[in-house]
Design a protein around this motif. Structure first.
Motif, mmCIF file in Angstrom:
data_model
loop_
_atom_site.group_PDB
_atom_site.id
_atom_site.type_symbol
_atom_site.label_atom_id
_atom_site.label_comp_id
_atom_site.label_asym_id
_atom_site.label_seq_id
_atom_site.Cartn_x
_atom_site.Cartn_y
_atom_site.Cartn_z
ATOM 1 N N LEU A 258 -12.360 -16.203 -12.934
ATOM 2 C CA LEU A 258 -10.956 -15.784 -12.834
ATOM 3 C C LEU A 258 -10.456 -15.085 -14.090
ATOM 4 C CD1 LEU A 258 -8.453 -16.222 -11.015
ATOM 5 C CD2 LEU A 258 -8.042 -18.351 -12.156
ATOM 6 N N ALA A 259 -10.631 -15.495 -15.340
ATOM 7 C CA ALA A 259 -9.989 -14.862 -16.534
ATOM 8 C C ALA A 259 -10.636 -13.461 -16.540
ATOM 9 C CB ALA A 259 -10.212 -15.528 -17.840
ATOM 10 N N ALA A 260 -11.796 -13.253 -16.253
ATOM 11 C CA ALA A 260 -12.513 -11.813 -16.384
ATOM 12 C C ALA A 260 -11.857 -11.016 -15.285
ATOM 13 C CB ALA A 260 -14.024 -12.011 -16.199
ATOM 14 N N VAL A 261 -11.732 -11.377 -14.195
ATOM 15 C CA VAL A 261 -10.999 -10.491 -13.149
ATOM 16 C C VAL A 261 -9.686 -10.083 -13.463
ATOM 17 C CG1 VAL A 261 -10.306 -10.312 -10.782
ATOM 18 C CG2 VAL A 261 -12.521 -11.385 -11.222
ATOM 19 N N LYS A 262 -8.812 -10.907 -14.073
ATOM 20 C CA LYS A 262 -7.500 -10.808 -14.452
ATOM 21 C C LYS A 262 -7.616 -9.529 -15.592
ATOM 22 C CE LYS A 262 -5.125 -14.820 -12.978
ATOM 23 N NZ LYS A 262 -4.168 -15.816 -13.590
ATOM 24 N N SER A 263 -8.685 -9.437 -16.588
ATOM 25 C CA SER A 263 -8.465 -8.941 -17.611
ATOM 26 C C SER A 263 -9.211 -7.514 -17.294
ATOM 27 C CB SER A 263 -9.252 -9.508 -18.791
ATOM 28 O OG SER A 263 -10.634 -9.712 -18.509
ATOM 29 N N GLU A 264 -10.077 -7.391 -16.498
ATOM 30 C CA GLU A 264 -10.628 -6.003 -16.118
ATOM 31 C C GLU A 264 -9.817 -5.206 -14.936
ATOM 32 O OE1 GLU A 264 -12.997 -4.726 -17.604
ATOM 33 O OE2 GLU A 264 -13.988 -6.444 -18.642
ATOM 34 N N LYS A 265 -10.459 -4.593 -14.363
ATOM 35 C CA LYS A 265 -9.838 -3.532 -13.442
ATOM 36 C C LYS A 265 -9.779 -4.060 -12.012
ATOM 37 C CE LYS A 265 -10.585 0.451 -16.028
ATOM 38 N NZ LYS A 265 -11.145 2.016 -16.171
ATOM 39 N N GLY A 266 -10.334 -5.201 -11.709
ATOM 40 C CA GLY A 266 -10.424 -5.555 -10.332
ATOM 41 C C GLY A 266 -9.077 -5.797 -9.696
ATOM 42 N N VAL A 267 -8.247 -6.468 -10.143
ATOM 43 C CA VAL A 267 -6.818 -6.685 -9.367
ATOM 44 C C VAL A 267 -6.228 -5.341 -9.038
ATOM 45 C CG1 VAL A 267 -4.703 -7.694 -9.781
ATOM 46 C CG2 VAL A 267 -6.673 -8.998 -10.344
ATOM 47 N N SER A 268 -6.146 -4.428 -10.238
ATOM 48 C CA SER A 268 -5.417 -3.143 -10.113
ATOM 49 C C SER A 268 -5.976 -2.383 -9.007
ATOM 50 C CB SER A 268 -5.316 -2.498 -11.513
ATOM 51 O OG SER A 268 -6.484 -2.234 -12.136
ATOM 52 N N SER A 269 -7.268 -2.180 -8.892
ATOM 53 C CA SER A 269 -7.998 -1.292 -7.927
ATOM 54 C C SER A 269 -7.688 -1.919 -6.614
ATOM 55 C CB SER A 269 -9.698 -1.420 -8.313
ATOM 56 O OG SER A 269 -10.015 -0.808 -9.580
ATOM 57 N N ALA A 270 -7.889 -3.278 -6.392
ATOM 58 C CA ALA A 270 -7.359 -3.902 -5.216
ATOM 59 C C ALA A 270 -6.013 -3.537 -4.779
ATOM 60 C CB ALA A 270 -7.716 -5.494 -5.388
ATOM 61 N N VAL A 271 -5.179 -3.651 -5.849
ATOM 62 C CA VAL A 271 -3.514 -3.267 -5.566
ATOM 63 C C VAL A 271 -3.602 -1.883 -4.907
ATOM 64 C CG1 VAL A 271 -1.490 -2.979 -6.383
ATOM 65 C CG2 VAL A 271 -2.728 -5.218 -7.114
ATOM 66 N N ASP A 272 -4.406 -0.826 -5.796
ATOM 67 C CA ASP A 272 -4.430 0.380 -5.247
ATOM 68 C C ASP A 272 -4.588 0.638 -3.818
ATOM 69 O OD1 ASP A 272 -3.355 0.982 -7.766
ATOM 70 O OD2 ASP A 272 -5.286 1.656 -8.625
ATOM 71 N N LEU A 273 -5.811 -0.120 -3.526
ATOM 72 C CA LEU A 273 -6.394 -0.031 -2.249
ATOM 73 C C LEU A 273 -5.671 -0.659 -1.080
ATOM 74 C CD1 LEU A 273 -8.914 0.980 -0.493
ATOM 75 C CD2 LEU A 273 -9.927 -1.524 -0.795
ATOM 76 N N CYS A 274 -4.651 -1.507 -1.633
ATOM 77 C CA CYS A 274 -3.924 -2.179 -0.628
ATOM 78 C C CYS A 274 -2.882 -1.353 -0.396
ATOM 79 C CB CYS A 274 -3.308 -3.505 -1.109
ATOM 80 S SG CYS A 274 -2.108 -4.389 -0.176
ATOM 81 N N CYS A 275 -2.185 -0.542 -1.346
ATOM 82 C CA CYS A 275 -1.128 0.342 -1.193
ATOM 83 C C CYS A 275 -1.510 1.480 -0.341
ATOM 84 C CB CYS A 275 -0.827 0.833 -2.513
ATOM 85 S SG CYS A 275 -0.032 -0.383 -3.495
ATOM 86 N N TYR A 276 -3.040 1.998 -0.547
ATOM 87 C CA TYR A 276 -3.564 2.970 0.315
ATOM 88 C C TYR A 276 -3.332 2.485 1.773
ATOM 89 C CZ TYR A 276 -7.205 5.738 2.509
ATOM 90 O OH TYR A 276 -7.895 6.466 3.491
ATOM 91 N N HIS A 277 -3.903 1.392 2.291
ATOM 92 C CA HIS A 277 -3.958 1.139 3.576
ATOM 93 C C HIS A 277 -2.505 0.670 4.148
ATOM 94 C CE1 HIS A 277 -8.413 0.614 4.189
ATOM 95 N NE2 HIS A 277 -8.256 -0.028 3.226
ATOM 96 N N SER A 278 -1.690 0.477 3.313
ATOM 97 C CA SER A 278 -0.040 0.419 3.770
ATOM 98 C C SER A 278 0.461 1.730 3.945
ATOM 99 C CB SER A 278 0.696 -0.219 2.465
ATOM 100 O OG SER A 278 1.706 -0.487 2.996
ATOM 101 N N ASN A 279 0.072 2.706 3.171
ATOM 102 C CA ASN A 279 0.377 4.069 3.394
ATOM 103 C C ASN A 279 -0.149 4.663 4.616
ATOM 104 O OD1 ASN A 279 2.194 4.008 1.226
ATOM 105 N ND2 ASN A 279 0.752 4.914 -0.377
ATOM 106 N N LYS A 280 -1.394 4.336 4.810
ATOM 107 C CA LYS A 280 -1.957 4.793 6.103
ATOM 108 C C LYS A 280 -1.271 4.394 7.130
ATOM 109 C CE LYS A 280 -5.085 7.847 4.573
ATOM 110 N NZ LYS A 280 -5.155 9.412 5.182
ATOM 111 N N ALA A 281 -0.990 3.075 7.318
ATOM 112 C CA ALA A 281 -0.603 2.349 8.301
ATOM 113 C C ALA A 281 1.006 3.055 8.588
ATOM 114 C CB ALA A 281 -0.365 1.128 8.399
ATOM 115 N N LEU A 282 1.659 3.365 7.658
ATOM 116 C CA LEU A 282 3.055 4.131 7.541
ATOM 117 C C LEU A 282 2.749 5.365 8.222
ATOM 118 C CD1 LEU A 282 4.551 2.574 4.165
ATOM 119 C CD2 LEU A 282 5.358 2.158 6.648
#
Length: 307
Positions: A258-282
């Motif tokens: 849990l601490a490692a995922v928070k400290s690396e780029k996993g969360v930010s990359s997943a947020v970026d992908l989430c925004c991508y799919h949101s924009n595609k739906a829009l």
């Protein structure tokens, strides 16, 4: 009567049944709602007869309303089936084993009953293309759940995993195919052209993937201490993290995942992908005429980026 017999057994099916409609925060019958809103946003097609338009209620055909109910029935049936527990964890002499066995039987029978009703309703729509679409979505669901189970076995759950591309493919099968194909089927029932069907499918697909990413990200973006068991090894941030750091480092970091995922780029990359799919739906839904229904669908697509 049968559900009452389950009270006191602590079988997961009870929690599944309790959470069908409401989880104390949100209405969970999202799929049927999206199908109805999309049907209303698209309105009648030029190919539909005037006689058919007379059957519309609030801009939605009766067949589209039935399709929304069928979509929810199928989703609920698979939720019930997922309530089956692994009996290997229960001792043969323990009383709870019989409770779990009974609960499993109820989960199988209840899920099959709901699925049978959905198939009956599907046949009554009298549209072979819609039957083909929703039947293929059911097949996708089964395939997606199979992939999930095979990836979460004790032997390979901690080490092998899936990469990001595989995660998206599997997540679409298990979480996105039903909504995407139901949205497309709603356009087919109103006799909209192939472009409208393609856009409806696109909206449903990207909304589903964005919604799943939002759900996967919750344990990582919520403030305060997070229980390590509240996230899965196939959740999007973990998949990104595993791909970024490599297999050997991944093995070393399992105890502090849990601490490692928070400290690396996993969360930010997943947020970026989430925004991508949101924009595609829009992007897909904005091709439909401006209306209150379209605005609601835009709000739903935008909401998946709120954490």
């Amino acid at each position: 009567m049968h559900v009452r017999k389950l009270v006191g057994t602590q079988h997961p099916l009870l929690n599944t049944a309790r959470g069908f409609v409401y989880d104390s925060k949100n209405n969970l019958q999202m799929r049927g709602l999206v199908v109805l809103l999309l049907s209303k946003a698209a309105g009648p097609s030029h190919a539909a007869s005037d006689l058919l338009a007379q059957d519309m209620v609030s801009g939605i055909y009766p067949s589209q309303r039935n399709l929304a109910e069928i979509t929810e029935l199928i989703h609920t049936a698979f939720l019930v089936h997922r309530g089956i527990v692994d009996l290997k964890e229960w001792t043969g002499s323990a009383g709870p084993l019989k409770d779990m066995q009974f609960g499993n039987k109820m989960a199988v029978l209840s899920g099959d009953f709901l699925l049978a009703n959905a198939c009956t309703g599907l046949a009554q729509l009298d549209n072979t293309k819609v039957v083909e679409l929703i039947s293929s979505a059911i097949g996708d669901l089964v395939q997606g759940i199979y992939y999930e189970n095979s990836n979460n076995t004790e032997e390979n759950g901690l080490t092998d995993g899936v990469d990001v591309a595989s995660w998206e493919e599997q997540t679409f099968l298990s979480n996105g195919a039903l909504l995407a194909k139901s949205c497309q089927a709603a356009m087919e029932l109103a006799r909209h052209d192939k472009e409208s069907q393609r856009l409806a499918f696109k909206y449903g697909k990207h909304l589903s993937l964005g919604h799943k990413l939002n759900s996967d990200l919750q344990p990582f973006v919520k403030s305060g201490v997070v229980d390590p068991v509240s996230f899965g090894l196939s959740d999007a941030p973990v998949v990104f993290h595993r791909q970024i750091v490599g297999q050997e480092r991944w093995r070393q970091q399992l105890q502090q995942l849990l601490a490692a995922v928070k400290s690396e780029k996993g969360v930010s990359s997943a947020v970026d992908l989430c925004c991508y799919h949101s924009n595609k739906a829009l992007e897909a839904i904005q091709a439909f005429p401006s209306s209150e229904a379209r605005s609601a669908l835009e709000n739903i697509a935008s909401a998946v980026t709120k954490f």
